[in-house]
Design a protein around this motif. Structure first.
Motif, PDB file in Angstrom:
ATOM      1  N   MET A 606      17.183  24.076  -7.374  1.00 54.06           N
ATOM      2  CA  MET A 606      17.699  23.167  -8.394  1.00 54.06           C
ATOM      3  C   MET A 606      19.043  23.624  -8.944  1.00 54.06           C
ATOM      4  SD  MET A 606      17.326  20.294  -9.636  1.00 54.06           S
ATOM      5  CE  MET A 606      18.042  19.285 -10.942  1.00 54.06           C
ATOM      6  N   VAL A 607      19.238  24.916  -9.188  1.00 51.90           N
ATOM      7  CA  VAL A 607      20.551  25.335  -9.704  1.00 51.90           C
ATOM      8  C   VAL A 607      21.614  25.096  -8.635  1.00 51.90           C
ATOM      9  CG1 VAL A 607      19.628  26.998 -11.342  1.00 51.90           C
ATOM     10  CG2 VAL A 607      20.242  27.765  -9.049  1.00 51.90           C
ATOM     11  N   ASN A 608      21.235  25.184  -7.380  1.00 52.76           N
ATOM     12  CA  ASN A 608      22.201  24.887  -6.321  1.00 52.76           C
ATOM     13  C   ASN A 608      22.578  23.412  -6.338  1.00 52.76           C
ATOM     14  OD1 ASN A 608      23.588  25.905  -3.790  1.00 52.76           O
ATOM     15  ND2 ASN A 608      22.400  24.210  -2.936  1.00 52.76           N
ATOM     16  N   ARG A 609      21.619  22.536  -6.616  1.00 55.48           N
ATOM     17  CA  ARG A 609      21.927  21.101  -6.722  1.00 55.48           C
ATOM     18  C   ARG A 609      22.858  20.841  -7.910  1.00 55.48           C
ATOM     19  NH1 ARG A 609      18.726  18.471  -3.121  1.00 55.48           N
ATOM     20  NH2 ARG A 609      16.604  19.231  -2.759  1.00 55.48           N
ATOM     21  N   ILE A 610      22.614  21.509  -9.018  1.00 51.41           N
ATOM     22  CA  ILE A 610      23.476  21.315 -10.190  1.00 51.41           C
ATOM     23  C   ILE A 610      24.887  21.788  -9.878  1.00 51.41           C
ATOM     24  CG2 ILE A 610      23.837  21.952 -12.598  1.00 51.41           C
ATOM     25  CD1 ILE A 610      20.774  22.325 -12.797  1.00 51.41           C
ATOM     26  N   TRP A 611      25.001  22.955  -9.257  1.00 56.04           N
ATOM     27  CA  TRP A 611      26.323  23.474  -8.873  1.00 56.04           C
ATOM     28  C   TRP A 611      27.027  22.480  -7.950  1.00 56.04           C
ATOM     29  CZ3 TRP A 611      28.724  27.928 -10.580  1.00 56.04           C
ATOM     30  CH2 TRP A 611      29.884  28.323  -9.892  1.00 56.04           C
ATOM     31  N   GLY A 613      26.642  19.304  -7.801  1.00 55.34           N
ATOM     32  CA  GLY A 613      27.057  18.128  -8.554  1.00 55.34           C
ATOM     33  C   GLY A 613      28.378  18.310  -9.268  1.00 55.34           C
ATOM     34  N   HIS A 614      28.746  19.551  -9.569  1.00 63.13           N
ATOM     35  CA  HIS A 614      30.004  19.810 -10.276  1.00 63.13           C
ATOM     36  C   HIS A 614      31.148  20.184  -9.347  1.00 63.13           C
ATOM     37  CE1 HIS A 614      28.416  19.344 -14.260  1.00 63.13           C
ATOM     38  NE2 HIS A 614      27.471  20.243 -14.059  1.00 63.13           N
ATOM     39  N   PHE A 615      30.840  20.813  -8.234  1.00 67.43           N
ATOM     40  CA  PHE A 615      31.912  21.305  -7.359  1.00 67.43           C
ATOM     41  C   PHE A 615      31.954  20.604  -6.004  1.00 67.43           C
ATOM     42  CE2 PHE A 615      31.148  24.783 -10.331  1.00 67.43           C
ATOM     43  CZ  PHE A 615      32.432  25.072 -10.736  1.00 67.43           C
ATOM     44  N   GLY A 616      31.032  19.662  -5.768  1.00 64.08           N
ATOM     45  CA  GLY A 616      31.050  18.918  -4.508  1.00 64.08           C
ATOM     46  C   GLY A 616      30.372  19.637  -3.367  1.00 64.08           C
ATOM     47  N   ARG A 617      30.160  20.934  -3.523  1.00 67.32           N
ATOM     48  CA  ARG A 617      29.494  21.749  -2.501  1.00 67.32           C
ATOM     49  C   ARG A 617      28.668  22.793  -3.215  1.00 67.32           C
ATOM     50  NH1 ARG A 617      29.444  26.421   0.442  1.00 67.32           N
ATOM     51  NH2 ARG A 617      29.520  26.294   2.727  1.00 67.32           N
ATOM     52  N   GLY A 618      27.435  22.949  -2.777  1.00 64.62           N
ATOM     53  CA  GLY A 618      26.586  23.940  -3.398  1.00 64.62           C
ATOM     54  C   GLY A 618      26.967  25.353  -2.992  1.00 64.62           C
ATOM     55  N   ILE A 619      26.454  26.322  -3.739  1.00 68.45           N
ATOM     56  CA  ILE A 619      26.582  27.711  -3.300  1.00 68.45           C
ATOM     57  C   ILE A 619      25.955  27.835  -1.913  1.00 68.45           C
ATOM     58  CG2 ILE A 619      25.923  30.092  -3.810  1.00 68.45           C
ATOM     59  CD1 ILE A 619      25.974  29.324  -6.789  1.00 68.45           C
ATOM     60  N   GLN A 629      18.490  27.558   9.753  1.00 67.71           N
ATOM     61  CA  GLN A 629      19.382  26.562  10.335  1.00 67.71           C
ATOM     62  C   GLN A 629      20.281  25.919   9.285  1.00 67.71           C
ATOM     63  OE1 GLN A 629      19.466  26.013  13.963  1.00 67.71           O
ATOM     64  NE2 GLN A 629      18.623  27.997  13.379  1.00 67.71           N
ATOM     65  N   GLY A 630      20.052  26.273   8.018  1.00 69.63           N
ATOM     66  CA  GLY A 630      20.939  25.815   6.958  1.00 69.63           C
ATOM     67  C   GLY A 630      22.074  26.807   6.760  1.00 69.63           C
ATOM     68  N   GLU A 631      22.864  26.567   5.734  1.00 67.52           N
ATOM     69  CA  GLU A 631      23.990  27.450   5.432  1.00 67.52           C
ATOM     70  C   GLU A 631      23.512  28.642   4.599  1.00 67.52           C
ATOM     71  OE1 GLU A 631      27.092  27.008   6.487  1.00 67.52           O
ATOM     72  OE2 GLU A 631      26.720  25.080   7.467  1.00 67.52           O
ATOM     73  N   THR A 632      24.211  29.740   4.705  1.00 65.68           N
ATOM     74  CA  THR A 632      23.915  30.890   3.855  1.00 65.68           C
ATOM     75  C   THR A 632      24.724  30.787   2.571  1.00 65.68           C
ATOM     76  OG1 THR A 632      25.620  32.177   4.993  1.00 65.68           O
ATOM     77  CG2 THR A 632      23.360  32.403   5.792  1.00 65.68           C
ATOM     78  N   PRO A 633      24.274  31.412   1.502  1.00 69.39           N
ATOM     79  CA  PRO A 633      24.994  31.297   0.227  1.00 69.39           C
ATOM     80  C   PRO A 633      26.379  31.933   0.308  1.00 69.39           C
ATOM     81  CG  PRO A 633      22.789  32.216  -0.086  1.00 69.39           C
ATOM     82  CD  PRO A 633      23.048  32.216   1.373  1.00 69.39           C
ATOM     83  N   THR A 634      27.348  31.275  -0.303  1.00 70.01           N
ATOM     84  CA  THR A 634      28.681  31.870  -0.372  1.00 70.01           C
ATOM     85  C   THR A 634      28.729  32.974  -1.429  1.00 70.01           C
ATOM     86  OG1 THR A 634      29.355  30.158  -1.956  1.00 70.01           O
ATOM     87  CG2 THR A 634      29.811  29.750   0.383  1.00 70.01           C
ATOM     88  N   HIS A 635      27.892  32.848  -2.468  1.00 69.11           N
ATOM     89  CA  HIS A 635      27.843  33.833  -3.547  1.00 69.11           C
ATOM     90  C   HIS A 635      26.373  34.085  -3.887  1.00 69.11           C
ATOM     91  CE1 HIS A 635      31.859  32.031  -3.873  1.00 69.11           C
ATOM     92  NE2 HIS A 635      32.255  33.140  -4.462  1.00 69.11           N
ATOM     93  N   LYS A 684      38.638  27.598   3.932  1.00 69.39           N
ATOM     94  CA  LYS A 684      37.585  26.625   3.642  1.00 69.39           C
ATOM     95  C   LYS A 684      37.383  26.395   2.152  1.00 69.39           C
ATOM     96  CE  LYS A 684      34.941  27.454   7.886  1.00 69.39           C
ATOM     97  NZ  LYS A 684      33.608  27.811   8.449  1.00 69.39           N
ATOM     98  N   GLY A 685      38.128  27.097   1.345  1.00 64.32           N
ATOM     99  CA  GLY A 685      38.028  26.903  -0.100  1.00 64.32           C
ATOM    100  C   GLY A 685      36.729  27.380  -0.702  1.00 64.32           C
ATOM    101  N   LEU A 686      36.064  28.340  -0.086  1.00 64.30           N
ATOM    102  CA  LEU A 686      34.755  28.782  -0.554  1.00 64.30           C
ATOM    103  C   LEU A 686      34.832  29.681  -1.779  1.00 64.30           C
ATOM    104  CD1 LEU A 686      33.001  29.543   2.863  1.00 64.30           C
ATOM    105  CD2 LEU A 686      33.059  27.403   1.571  1.00 64.30           C
ATOM    106  N   LEU A 687      35.991  30.275  -2.025  1.00 62.91           N
ATOM    107  CA  LEU A 687      36.114  31.213  -3.141  1.00 62.91           C
ATOM    108  C   LEU A 687      36.457  30.522  -4.456  1.00 62.91           C
ATOM    109  CD1 LEU A 687      37.958  34.194  -1.407  1.00 62.91           C
ATOM    110  CD2 LEU A 687      35.505  33.768  -1.666  1.00 62.91           C
ATOM    111  N   LEU A 688      36.739  29.222  -4.396  1.00 64.50           N
ATOM    112  CA  LEU A 688      36.988  28.415  -5.598  1.00 64.50           C
ATOM    113  C   LEU A 688      38.152  28.942  -6.435  1.00 64.50           C
ATOM    114  CD1 LEU A 688      33.314  27.641  -6.700  1.00 64.50           C
ATOM    115  CD2 LEU A 688      34.875  26.201  -5.381  1.00 64.50           C
TER     116      LEU A 688
END
Length: 929
Positions: A606-611, A613-619, A629-635, A684-688
C-alpha cells in the motif's frame, strides 16, 4: 507395430520409460497397493484425469484412466492401455516414452515426469497394476503420514522441483525492519535523507524547489484530480508564510476536501476493476455496484485505517452483518466480470469466480498474481499450488447475494431519479409488446383450430398426451419474422430492465458465507437464503489437475502463503494464521492475517501504491507484482521505513500523504540545472533528482475541462450518470443476450451529464472512446499503473471531438461574462485552463487568432442539430432465418437539454471558443509538472 497405432491420438498420458537406479522393486501385492496409493494415483490425478476422466463430455479418445477397468478396456480405437505385470508390453507406458516424435506425453516438456516418478509407474505395472479401493488407499496414506516429518525451509518443501529463483532475490517476504534514517544536515524529512544519500553517492545535486504556482497545481491534481481555482492559486502564491509552512497548510486543506476521496478512490477502483455491468455476452447491469464505489470514496475521505479498509472488503459480512457499510464493502469480491446463463455450466462459472477472486486478492493486497500457481507450483516465486488452493479455500464458502442494506445518511439517493421514470416507461412498452404478440398468436391459434373443426388449445402446446401431432397448432403459428424477433428483444430486454429498477433500492452488491446452491440463469437479483447452509453443498477445496474443475486431486484446507516471511533472515516466526475450516469465519481470519503488522507484504504494497500516486512510479514499479518477475525496489530501505511508519501511524493513508508531500523531493522542480549530468548519471530518473512531469489521466482531462468551463457539478456519489458520448459510438449496434443491447442514451439534464467522470456509468461492453483514447484502463483486469501513450488519435480527439468543443465554448462564454476587455478575457482563459498567465507573445497570438476567427464566424451560418429520438435496427430472426427491422425509442433524448450550443452565442464568443480549444490542446493544460 508402432506406438502411434496403439494409443488414441491426442492422448494426454503420464508415464515414461526408464526405471531410475535405486528405486526399489515392487513385487508383492501389499507393496503394489502402497505404491499406487502414495505415488501412482496422485500422478494420474494430476496429469491424466483432466482429459481422461469419466465425464463423457470431456473424456478424450474414450480412454478412462480413473478406473483400472477403464485402462484394461482401452480407448475408442485401440486395445487395452496396460498389460498388468509387464510394463514393456503396455501401450500406456510406451506412449509416454517421449521417444516417438509427435507423441510426447504429457505434451509439454515442462510437465515431464522425474526419473523417480517414471520408476513408480513402471514398477506399478510390473507389480500387476493393483488398484486398491478407497478405504484401503486412505489407510495406506494415513499410516504413511504418521511420524513423517517433511523438511521445510520457510514453509517450502526442500524437494520442491523446478525452482527458478534464488532465495536471496526474494526481498518482498523478508520481515519489515525499520532502518535507521541516514544522517543528513540538509534533509527536511526522513524521506529526503534516504533519497539524498543515493544522490550524494551518485554525485548528483537535486533540482531546486518548484514555484508555488507549479506546486499548487501539482498538489491539487494529485490529491483532488482537479485544477486549483485561479483565486486559490493567487492566495497561495501570495501567502506570506514560508514555503514549507504554506505548502503544508495547503496539503491539509486539500486532504480535507470531499473531492480527495474521489481522486484516491479512483486509484483503488482501478485495482478493484470497478464497473457497473457484469461483462461477457450478457453484460447485465449491476444496479447497486455504485454503492461500493461510494464506499471507497467515503473510506478515503474519512481516512479509514487501511487495515480496517482491507478487513471490510474481504470479510465485512463476517465482521458485522448488521452494518450496511460492511455489507457494501464486500462488493470488492464481486467486482470482476462474471455471468451465469442457461448455456453455462454452473460448476465452471463458480470456479471462474474462485480463480478470479483468488488472483484479485493476491494482486490487490499482496502484490502477487497467483494465477501462475493454479496449474503447477509457481516457477518463479515460492508459491506452491497448494498455497493457491489454500487461499482459494478461504473463499469456497463465499456466496453471492444482493442483500438488504439501508441507505446511510451520507449516501446520495437523489441522483438518477429521472432515470427511473424512463426505465419504467421502457418496461411498460415492452410489456405491452408482449401482450399484443400473445393476443395475436392466440387469435391465430383459434383460427387454426376452427378451420380444422378441432377444439381450441393453448398455442404453446407442442405435443399433448394422446393427441396426434397434426391436431396441435404449430409453434409460432401466425407470427411473422418481425413478430418473433420483436418478441425476443422485448423478453430479453425486460430481464435486464426489471433488474435495473434495483438502482434506487437499499440493496448491497454483497456476499455471505454458506453452502453453494445450484444457479442456472442469473438474470435477476440473488436473494439471501433464510438458511445459508440449506439447499446447497458446502464446497471442499482440492488441488485441480491442470486447473480443471472436473479433475480434483488432493484436498486442501483454508490457509495463507507459506513463504511469509521467507527462508533466510527469518529469526522470527512467520505470521501464522489459523484459518478455520468452518463455513463462516474463513475470510475474517484471512483478512486478519493480511493486516497483521508482521505480515511484510500488505503494508509495503500500500505505501508503494501511495508513492506511485504522487511520483507516477512506485519504489517498486510493478505495483501488483512483488515477485521475482516484478521490479526490484529502487530504494528498499525507504520502502521498509515507510511501511513501518504506515503501521505505526495506525495505517493512516492521509498521514502518508502528508509525510510524502511535505518532503523536499516532492517539491522539486521538474527542470534540473544540469540536465546533461542528470542524463548521464540517472538516465531512467530513478533517483528523483527532479520531479517527473506526468500527463493528466483520462478522467482528469475531462474533469479539468468541466472545471474550466464552470459546468462541473461537484455533487458526490449516487446512481451512475451517462455523460455525452460520441454519437456514432453511442448508437453503434451492440449485441447482448443474443439480441440487441439498448442504445446508449445520455442523461437528459446537463447537471447530471457534467458530473465528475468517476460517476459515469462503466459499461464493460461499451467504453467511452474519449476516455479510452487517453488510456483509461479496461475494468477486466486489476490496473497496477496507468499507462500514458502519445498517439495521433489523442490530438485529433482533443481538436475535433464534440466533448472538447462544447467545453471550449462554455469556457469562452464564462470568461466573456467575467471580463470586459479582450486582453482580460484571454488572461482569464489562460488562468482557468492552464493555471498561469500568458506571456506577451502568447497573449498577442491569441488576440490575433480571436480576431481572425471572429471575422470568419460572422459569415458562417450555424444551424442547430436535432438529436434522433429513435434508432432503427436490422436483424435476423433466429426461428425463421428471415431479416426484420425494429425501431427503438430513445426516451431520455426526448427531454434532452443540450449544453451551450454555437447557435446560442454570437460570432465573437464562438471565435473565443476557438482560442480556448487551442489552450485545451496545450501541454500546459495536459501535463502536471
Amino acid at each position: 507395430m508402432s506406438v502411434r497405432s496403439l494409443v488414441p491420438a491426442g492422448c494426454v498420458l503420464l508415464l515414461v520409460c526408464l526405471l531410475r537406479p535405486g528405486v526399489p522393486a515392487w513385487g508383492d501385492e501389499a507393496e503394489g497397493d502402497r505404491l499406487f496409493a502414495l505415488h501412482v494415483r496422485p500422478l494420474l490425478a494430476a496429469k491424466c484425469f483432466a482429459c481422461h476422466g469419466d465425464d463423457p463430455e470431456t473424456i478424450q479418445g474414450g480412454l478412462d484412466l480413473t478406473r483400472r477397468q477403464g485402462m484394461l478396456d482401452g480407448g475408442d480405437l485401440h486395445g487395452p492401455a496396460i498389460e498388468p505385470g509387464d510394463a514393456e508390453a503396455s501401450p500406456l507406458f510406451w506412449a509416454v516414452t517421449r521417444a516417438e516424435p509427435g507423441l510426447e506425453m504429457p505434451p509439454k516438456e515442462t510437465d515431464a515426469l522425474t526419473e523417480s516418478q517414471i520408476g513408480f509407474i513402471r514398477a506399478w505395472i510390473d507389480a500387476g497394476a493393483p488398484w486398491p479401493d478407497d478405504p484401503r488407499i486412505a489407510a495406506i496414506v494415513a499410516a504413511e503420514a504418521e511420524g513423517v516429518v517433511v523438511p521445510t525451509r520457510g514453509g517450502l518443501s526442500e524437494d520442491w522441483t523446478a525452482r527458478r529463483y534464488a532465495p536471496e532475490d526474494l526481498w518482498a517476504y523478508r520481515p519489515v525492519r525499520r532502518p535507521e534514517v541516514p544522517e543528513s544536515r540538509t534533509a527536511a524529512t526522513p524521506i529526503d535523507a534516504f533519497l539524498d544519500a543515493r544522490l550524494d553517492a551518485a554525485g548528483l545535486a537535486p533540482a531546486p524547489r518548484a514555484s508555488r504556482r507549479a506546486l499548487i497545481r501539482r498538489a491539487s491534481f494529485d490529491l483532488l484530480g482537479l485544477p486549483p481555482a485561479p483565486e486559490r492559486i493567487d492566495a497561495f502564491v501570495n501567502d506570506p508564510r514560508g514555503d514549507r509552512e504554506a505548502f503544508a497548510a495547503l496539503v491539509d486543506e486539500l486532504l480535507a476536501s470531499p473531492h480527495y476521496g474521489e481522486r484516491w478512490g479512483r486509484h483503488w477502483l482501478d485495482v478493484a476493476r470497478y464497473a457497473d455491468t457484469a461483462g461477457f455476452a450478457n453484460d447485465y447491469e449491476r444496479p447497486n455496484a455504485w454503492r461500493y464505489r461510494d464506499y471507497v470514496v467515503r473510506a478515503f475521505n474519512d481516512d479509514k485505517p487501511f487495515d480496517q479498509f482491507v478487513r471490510e472488503q474481504v470479510a465485512g459480512d463476517e465482521l458485522d452483518e448488521d452494518d450496511p457499510e460492511a455489507l457494501i464493502a464486500t462488493g470488492f469480491l464481486r467486482m470482476g466480470p462474471w455471468e451465469q446463463t442457461g448455456m453455462s455450466v454452473a460448476k465452471v462459472t463458480r470456479q471462474q469466480f474462485l480463480d478470479d477472486v483468488t488472483d484479485l486478492v493476491g494482486q490487490a493486497f499482496l502484490a502477487h498474481p497467483l494465477q501462475c500457481a493454479r496449474c503447477h507450483d509457481h516457477k518463479f516465486d515460492p508459491i506452491p499450488t497448494r498455497d493457491y488452493y489454500a487461499i482459494q479455500a478461504v473463499f469456497a464458502t463465499t456466496q453471492f447475494a444482493d442483500r438488504e442494506a439501508p441507505f446511510l445518511p451520507e449516501e446520495n439517493t437523489q441522483a438518477g431519479v429521472d432515470g427511473r421514470r424512463y426505465l419504467d416507461e421502457r418496461i411498460a412498452r415492452y410489456e405491452a409488446i408482449l401482450r399484443d404478440l400473445q393476443a395475436k398468436a392466440e387469435a391465430a391459434a383459434r383460427s387454426w383450430y376452427a378451420e380444422r373443426g378441432l377444439d381450441d388449445a393453448p398455442r404453446t402446446v407442442k405435443f399433448q398426451q394422446g393427441v396426434p401431432a397434426d391436431q396441435v397448432v404449430p409453434k409460432n403459428y401466425g407470427l411473422t419474422a418481425e413478430d418473433l424477433g420483436l418478441e425476443r428483444i422485448a423478453r430479453k430486454s425486460l430481464e435486464r430492465h426489471r433488474w435495473e429498477r434495483d438502482r434506487s433500492r437499499p440493496v448491497a452488491f454483497s456476499v455471505y458465507s454458506g453452502a453453494t446452491r445450484s444457479l442456472r440463469n442469473v438474470s435477476a437479483p440473488i436473494a439471501l437464503p433464510d438458511d445459508p447452509l440449506h439447499g446447497g453443498t458446502v464446497e471442499r477445496t482440492a488441488i485441480l489437475a491442470g486447473g480443471d474443475v472436473f479433475a480434483p486431486t488432493e484436498p486442501v484446507t483454508p490457509g495463507v502463503l507459506s513463504c511469509v516471511p521467507v527462508i533466510e533472515d527469518s529469526t522470527s516466526a512467520p505470521p501464522s494464521a489459523e484459518i478455520p475450516d468452518t463455513v463462516a469465519g474463513r475470510r475474517r481470519a484471512f483478512a486478519d492475517w493480511l493486516v497483521r503488522p508482521e505480515n511484510p507484504l500488505t503494508a509495503r504494497v500500500m505505501v508503494n501504491r501511495i508513492w506511485q500516486g504522487h511520483f507516477g512510479r512506485g519504489i517498486v514499479a510493478s505495483a501488483n507484482n512483488f515477485g521475482t518477475q516484478g521490479e526490484t525496489p529502487t530504494h528498499p530501505e525507504l520502502l521498509d521505513w515507510l511501511a513501518a511508519e504506515f503501521v505505526r501511524s495506525g495505517w493512516s493513508i492521509k498521514a502518508m500523504h502528508r509525510l510524502i508531500m511535505t518532503s523536499d523531493v516532492y517539491a522539486r522542480s521538474a527542470r534540473h540545472p544540469d540536465p546533461d549530468s542528470l542524463a548521464a548519471q540517472d538516465p531512467k530518473g530513478l533517483l528523483l533528482a527532479r520531479f517527473h512531469p506526468r500527463r493528466l489521466t483520462a478522467e482528469e482531462i475531462r474533469d479539468a475541462m468541466l472545471a474550466a468551463s464552470g459546468e462541473l457539478n461537484p455533487a458526490l456519489g449516487g446512481v451512475p450518470v451517462r455523460p455525452d458520448m460520441n454519437r456514432e459510438a453511442a448508437l453503434q449496434p451492440r449485441q447482448v443476450m443474443g439480441t440487441y443491447a439498448p442504445a446508449y442514451q445520455p442523461s437528459p439534464r446537463p447537471e447530471d451529464r457534467n458530473r465528475r467522470t468517476l460517476y459515469a456509468m462503466v459499461v464493460r461492453g461499451q467504453r467511452d472512446p474519449f476516455l479510452t483514447v487517453f488510456n483509461q484502463p479496461s475494468p477486466e483486469e486489476p490496473c497496477e499503473r496507468r499507462s500514458s501513450s502519445t498517439v495521433p488519435t489523442q490530438a485529433l480527439t482533443l481538436f475535433n471531438s464534440a466533448e472538447s468543443f462544447d467545453r471550449a465554448l462554455a469556457t469562452a462564454a464564462r470568461v466573456q461574462g467575467e471580463t470586459n476587455r479582450r486582453e482580460d478575457a484571454v488572461r482569464r482563459a489562460f488562468l482557468l485552463i492552464t493555471g498561469a498567465e500568458p506571456d506577451a507573445e502568447a497573449l498577442r497570438a491569441c488576440l490575433d487568432h480571436w480576431q481572425a476567427m471572429t471575422e470568419r464566424h460572422r459569415v458562417v451560418a450555424i444551424t442547430p442539430k436535432a438529436l434522433p429520438t429513435t434508432v432503427s435496427r436490422r436483424a435476423v430472426d433466429e426461428n425463421t432465418g428471415e431479416p426484420f427491422t425494429f425501431t427503438e425509442e430513445l426516451e431520455s433524448v426526448r427531454d434532452y437539454v443540450p449544453d451551450l450550443q454555437p447557435s446560442d452565442v454570437d460570432p465573437e464568443t464562438r471565435a473565443l471558443a476557438d482560442v480556448c480549444l487551442v489552450l485545451l490542446n496545450a501541454n500546459a493544460f495536459l501535463y502536471v509538472e
